[in-house]
Each structure stands twice: as structure tokens, then as C-alpha cells.
Write an enzyme that holds these catalytic residues in place. Structure first.
Site, PDB file in Angstrom:
ATOM      1  N   TYR A 238      -9.823  -0.628   3.124  1.00  0.00           N
ATOM      2  CA  TYR A 238      -9.247  -0.528   4.462  1.00  0.00           C
ATOM      3  C   TYR A 238      -8.936   0.912   4.847  1.00  0.00           C
ATOM      4  CZ  TYR A 238      -8.597  -5.361   5.979  1.00  0.00           C
ATOM      5  OH  TYR A 238      -8.810  -6.642   6.433  1.00  0.00           O
TER       6      TYR A 238
ATOM      7  N   ASP B 132       0.806  -1.218   0.000  1.00  0.00           N
ATOM      8  CA  ASP B 132       0.000   0.000   0.000  1.00  0.00           C
ATOM      9  C   ASP B 132       0.839   1.267   0.000  1.00  0.00           C
ATOM     10  OD1 ASP B 132      -2.493  -1.185  -0.169  1.00  0.00           O
ATOM     11  OD2 ASP B 132      -2.643  -1.494   1.984  1.00  0.00           O
TER      12      ASP B 132
END
Length: 648
Positions: A399, A315
Site C-alpha cells: 500500500y 502501520d
């Protein structure tokens, strides 16, 4: 893991006021000052003047290029430099550039080799293309038609491709896309995965390489709308208000990006790859950490199904996840007497974007600091612990991640990562997933973070020792078998300093300064206390193991090099592996008494629960740095009793 709502301030930026030499009117006086809008404008102007921009060229990465530690510590003249990676959407060509916003010059530029170095991160402009690309592909449309799904109702989620045995993908810019059905504008599509279907997409050619259809699985109809009262039910009415007040104001001060609180002193920064960074952390005038950040994270998934085996996301390195940092709100994200700081980034076109309230700072009570009621002296004393909190939150696809740095009165430092949001979903029953709602499966996965801790414990000459408990066998000198002692092993080289935690012997790592002693004759130091959860669980022969080697050990220690910033390498997207820590430690540089950087892997292995649906309660992970011999005695003896209480 995909494009998120930004909630950024996109109002027009201030005029740059560039002079004839391209110097920004807004001057930064410290090399670690926060980025300004004028500096973003100055960098874009310099790149344009050098002929490096064009109609189809976009900014794939933009961040401060911090000067070497020695220059900062020596108070060298300020030259504010920035690194900008440019991507031509039409050709796939990319360049890595360093620009001085102080002089307006392009300091360096080079073209990337995507076959060996990997690709620049995926950017917003590419996310926005994905549904248009898929919705003209005959194979994708046929697969949706076979399922009775209207293409207009499908939200396509383009995900980083990784590197597998597909020779035709080498050097090309590829993503792999899933579909999720959205029933209406406010519907959360994560509840409706279109399983058994994935498309491999060439972002440069804007074509679909292949569609893999492993068979039709019914799309779950369960609701995921955690913000819909019709699904959730009425709010409970039994929670009474909690008010956090500081009538005399906070005990900390912030000037620019310089924070002081009690005996602590530091600077904070922010960039799109790491998010919040802390610099020159010191206590009572003594340096401890030169620079601290979360330098990478990887989310590897466990399902080996033909449509899912490739799922693993970096990420930070693949998505620049701090681009999507939230604008924090009082009473929601932060509670109490708050100081906020904005962050300035660059968008795809190189224009400045201000994220208002990106960083939250406040202090909070943290229970008992120390306490004793003595039966001989008749004393009864209690002091309360307090901590300084510096945090940010970012949303990356499904998320949400919060990162909280804590400074304590007793000289301890802690990092807590908070994981929440919506679990990634599937529909096919699997031994590698949990059913979290009727027909909704949540695959098993890990969240593994790498903290980069550039240590300067009382100076730059540090060393690292592995410290653990050693059991002594029963025998002469230990006739009753109760003995155990402390075992210390100095990690003298990079090959030796690749270590795993072991909670069974309370293993920790002490960063010490061999040339500085406390009043008792011991070396001053700080202990890194790991949680010791599982490291990367994928097989050693797997692609993700090669690309995320940093996550296979809890500890790495390297000799400081200003170019070594990211543990999986500078360009993670479609990098074939071996970059970053495994490449650097191959030199096996000596570490004893040197300028060292400590890399710590921590995180969680997530076997989702029904309680994680439709939105996940916060999961916590992190680590602590605790003084060991750094002080001659308890440094909080001067903390006064709480006023207005009954502690004295």
C-alpha cells in the site's frame, strides 16, 4: 505493511563537529525545529559512550522527544532531546532511551519487558533476514516442493504477528510470513500469492516455529504488472496539458520549518512513526491547534481462514511507516509552485538518513469561496477559495498512503488521507474476499486512522461539546411538525467523552474555549466534522479489539499529558492489549475547561473491486475542523476578486 523501496538519500552525512562534551556543532534554536544530521550523530555518540550500543544492537525507533507544551509556550531554554529504542538482534533485549543532543547526555534508559509491554517495531535488518531463515527450514521447503515452486522465485513477506493464544510466543519476537511467487525481476509478485501456506518465525533465534499448510491452491498466473506496456496497452493520447503557474511566485513563506500563509502561521515536523506533524497552528495570531498528527493506523482483515485470521497491521506503531516516505517529484506527486522540505531520520545503525523532498508545500485553487448575485442591490460578487497544502506520501509494502493537510482562507482545516497501491492478495475462493483478476482474491479489510489533535482554541483551557440536530415531536408549539433544534451536550469527563458519529442527526463535536466569547456573546470554537464511516468491525471479544480499542469509537477526549502520544500505546508490536487510550481514560479525568487532546478515528472499509486491480485508484478519507463562532463574521470578506478574470 512490509519492507518497501526507500529511495532515500544515503550519501555520507556531514561531519558532526562534536566537541569534548559531545555537543553538536549545528545548534537548533527552537524546541520544535526539524531533526538535523548532527543531532542524529550526537545521539548515537552519546549512546555508544554510555555502552548501550554493540555489534548486534540496532535502532528500532528514533524520533524527537518533544518537551511538554507548557515549556514550549513559556519559551523555556531549548534542550533538544530524542527518544531511541534499541534492539539487540542476538538476544532480543531492548531498551528505551532518552538522549539530550544539546548536552550529549543519556537522560534516561530502561529495559523493556516484552511479555507485558510488547516488542519494538520490526526493522529493516529483520526484513532482510526472512528469506534466508525460511529457505533453510525443511517444512517450508517441503511445502514449496509440493507446489512445484522453486524457493529462489519466492518473495517472503514477514508480517506482524499480533497476540493470540500461543503461550510459547509470549516474550519472543515473532513474525508470520506469506510467500508470493515472482516470475522475473520486474514482475510484481502480489499477483501470485502462494495461498494456504504461512510460516511462524522467531526473529531472534532465526528459526521457524511452525509451518501451517492448509492445502494446495493453484498460484494465480494473472499479471499484476501495471507498468508493463505489453499488459496495459499504449498510453492514451487525448489528455491535453494542464499547467499550474504563479507568475509572481507563491503567497506563502517558509523559514526553516516555520510556515506563514495568509493569516495562517505554524511549524511543521517529521518523524518516522507519525510522519508529518503540524505544530502551533494559529490564525491571525490566535492559537487553534498546538499539535496535529496521525498517531496510529490499523488495517484489520476479515478472513477467518486458518492461515489468515491473524492479519492486522498497525502501520505506524509496528512498522514506523514514515521511514519509507517517498522523495516527491515535481509534476508527479506535486503540481505547481512547490516548496519541498527534507526529513532526517536514523537508520538501523543510528546513522542519519536524509529523505529528500519528503514534505511538499504548495497552494492551489479550490473553486468558489463565496458568491451572491442580489436582485435588489444589483450586486454580483464572486470570490475564489484557495488552500495551502502540506503533504507527504509513504509506501509500506503493497500500500501507498498520502496525507494532505489543507488550510483554507476561511479558517477551516482539513486532513485528507489518500490510499492507493496494490491490494493484498490471496488465491483461495472465499466469502470474505473479492475476485479482482482470474484466480486472484482480495480479502475484505479496513483502514482505520487515529488523528491526535492537541487543541488550544484561543488558549489551553478548552472543552468539548457534542452537537446534533434534535427533532421536535408534533404537538403544542409545533403544530405542523416542522421544528428541529440544536442539542448540545458538554462532555465533562473522559468516561463520557467516548463517542460515535451519527450522520442521521448531523452529529459533530465542538471544541470551545469557555472563557472567551465572540462579539455576539457566544463561545469561540472549532467543530470537528466526522465522515462517520464504520469503526472497528471485529468482535468485541477479539484480540484485535483489545489491541486497537482506539478504533472502536470515532471520538475520545483526554486530559493533556505529554507522555500520552500514541492511542494504542508506545509499543504496539505484540502488545497484548489495553494500552493507550483505554488505559488512560480509566482515570476518568475531568475535561471541562481543561487542557484537552481530541482523538478522532476515521477511515474506510474496503470491499475490493475489479477496478482496484492491478493498482488501486486513490481512495479518499479524512475529516474537517471548521470555525464555529471563532470569528465574528465571514473572515474572507477582504479576499479580492481574481485578477485577470471577470469576477468584478
Amino acid at each position: 505493511m512490509t519492507l518497501a523501496d526507500h529511495h532515500h538519500d544515503t550519501s555520507p552525512s556531514r561531519p558532526t563537529g562534536l566537541g569534548a562534551l559531545g555537543r553538536p556543532a549545528e545548534v537548533r534554536t527552537h524546541p520544535l525545529d526539524m531533526t538535523s544530521t548532527a543531532e542524529v550523530d550526537a545521539v548515537r555518540t552519546a549512546l555508544a559512550d554510555a555502552g548501550l550500543l554493540g555489534e548486534t544492537v540496532r535502532f528500532a525507533f528514533f524520533a524527537p522527544e518533544e518537551p511538554p507544551k507548557s515549556d514550549v509556550l513559556a519559551a523555556a531554554p531549548v534542550d533538544r532531546r530524542f527518544r531511541a529504542v534499541l534492539l539487540d538482534l542476538a538476544t532480543g533485549r531492548s531498551t528505551d532511551n532518552v538522549v539530550s543532543a544539546t548536552s550529549g547526555d543519556v537522560v534516561s534508559t530502561r529495559e523493556l519487558d516484552p511479555a507485558t509491554e510488547g516488542q519494538p517495531p520490526i526493522i529493516d535488518a529483520e526484513f532482510e533476514l526472512i528469506e534466508d531463515i525460511l529457505n533453510v527450514d525443511a517444512g517450508w521447503l517441503a511445502a514449496l516442493a509440493a507446489r512445484g515452486i522453486e524457493p529462489a522465485s519466492v518473495r517472503a513477506v514477514p508480517l506482524s504477528a499480533g497476540v493470540y493464544d500461543y503461550p510459547g510466543e509470549v516474550g519472543r519476537r515473532i513474525v508470520r510470513a506469506f510467500g508470493f511467487q515472482q516470475d522475473h525481476e520486474r514482475d510484481h509478485p502480489w499477483a501470485h500469492p502462494i495461498d494456504g501456506l504461512v510460516a511462524y518465525v522467531d526473529l531472534t533465534a532465526r528459526t521457524v516455529d511452525r509451518v501451517i499448510d492448509a492445502g494446495i491452491t493453484p498460484v494465480p498466473t494473472a499479471s499484476g504488472n501495471f507498468d508493463d506496456p505489453a499488459y496495459v496497452g499504449p498510453d492514451r493520447e487525448t489528455l491535453k496539458p494542464i499547467e499550474i503557474t504563479q507568475p509572481e511566485g507563491p503567497s506563502f513563506t517558509v523559514e526553516g520549518n516555520h510556515l506563514t500563509w495568509q493569516n495562517w502561521d505554524l511549524r511543521f515536523g517529521f518523524n518516522e512513526r507519525e510522519g508529518l506533524t503540524l505544530h502551533q497552528i494559529g490564525f491571525d495570531g490566535r492559537p487553534i491547534v498546538y499539535r496535529a498528527s496521525i498517531a496510529e493506523m490499523v488495517v484489520p482483515y476479515a478472513d477467518p481462514a486458518p492461515v489468515r485470521f491473524w492479519q492486522n497491521y498497525f502501520d505506524c506503531g509496528e512498522y514506523m511507516f514514515a521511514r519509507y516516505a517517498n522523495s516527491l517529484k515535481l509534476g508527479c506527486d506535486c503540481l505547481g509552485e512547490i516548496h519541498y522540505a527534507d526529513a532526517v531520520l536514523a537508520d538501523d545503525l543510528g546513522n542519519p538518513v536524509t529523505i529528500s523532498n519528503a514534505i511538499c508545500m504548495h497552494e492551489e485553487d479550490f473553486g468558489v469561496l463565496w458568491k451572491h448575485a442580489d436582485m435588489f442591490a444589483g450586486s454580483a460578487e464572486t470570490r475564489r477559495q484557495r488552500r495551502m497544502v502540506i503533504s507527504f506520501f509513504t509506501t509500506i509494502g503493497n500500500y501507498d498512503y498520502g496525507f494532505y493537510w489543507y488550510l483554507y482562507l476561511d479558517g477551516s482545516i482539513e486532513l485528507e488521507a489518500k490510499l492507493t497501491g496494490v491490494v493484498f492478495t490471496a488465491a483461495a475462493d472465499s466469502e470474505y474476499a473479492t475476485q479482482v483478476a482470474p484466480g486472484v482474491m482480495a480479502p475484505y479489510h479496513q483502514h482505520l486512522f487515529s488523528a491526535r489533535l492537541d487543541m488550544t482554541v484561543d488558549g489551553v483551557g478548552n472543552a468539548v461539546e457534542e452537537v446534533e440536530a434534535e427533532r421536535i415531536p408534533m404537538g403544542p408549539g409545533n403544530e405542523y411538525g416542522n421544528a428541529f433544534r440544536q442539542k448540545r451536550t458538554r462532555l465533562t469527563s473522559e468516561s463520557q467523552a467516548q463517542r460515535s458519529a451519527d450522520g442521521s442527526v448531523s452529529r459533530a463535536w465542538h471544541i470551545v474555549n469557555p472563557s472567551v466569547q465572540n462579539s455576539l456573546g457566544g463561545t469561540v470554537g472549532y467543530a470537528l466534522l466526522p465522515e462517520g464511516q464504520a469503526t472497528l468491525l471485529a468482535d468485541d471479544a477479539s484480540s484485535i479489539h483489545d489491541r486497537a480499542t482506539f478504533a472502536t469509537r470515532h471520538l475520545w477526549v483526554t486530559r493533556y499529558d505529554p507522555a500520552e502520544r500514541y492511542p494504542a500505546g508506545d509499543f504496539v508490536n505484540q502488545n497484548p492489549g489495553g494500552a493507550g487510550l483505554p488505559a488512560w481514560v480509566a482515570a476518568d479525568r475531568p475535561l471541562d475547561g481543561e487542557d484537552v487532546v481530541v482523538w478522532h478515528t476515521f477511515g474506510t472499509t474496503h470491499f475490493p473491486r475489479p477496478e482496484d486491480w492491478p493498482v488501486m485508484p486513490v481512495e479518499h478519507t479524512g475529516f474537517r475542523l471548521k470555525p464555529v463562532g471563532f470569528f465574528d463574521r465571514n473572515p474572507t470578506l477582504d479576499v479580492p476578486p481574481s485578477r485577470g478574470g471577470h469576477c468584478s
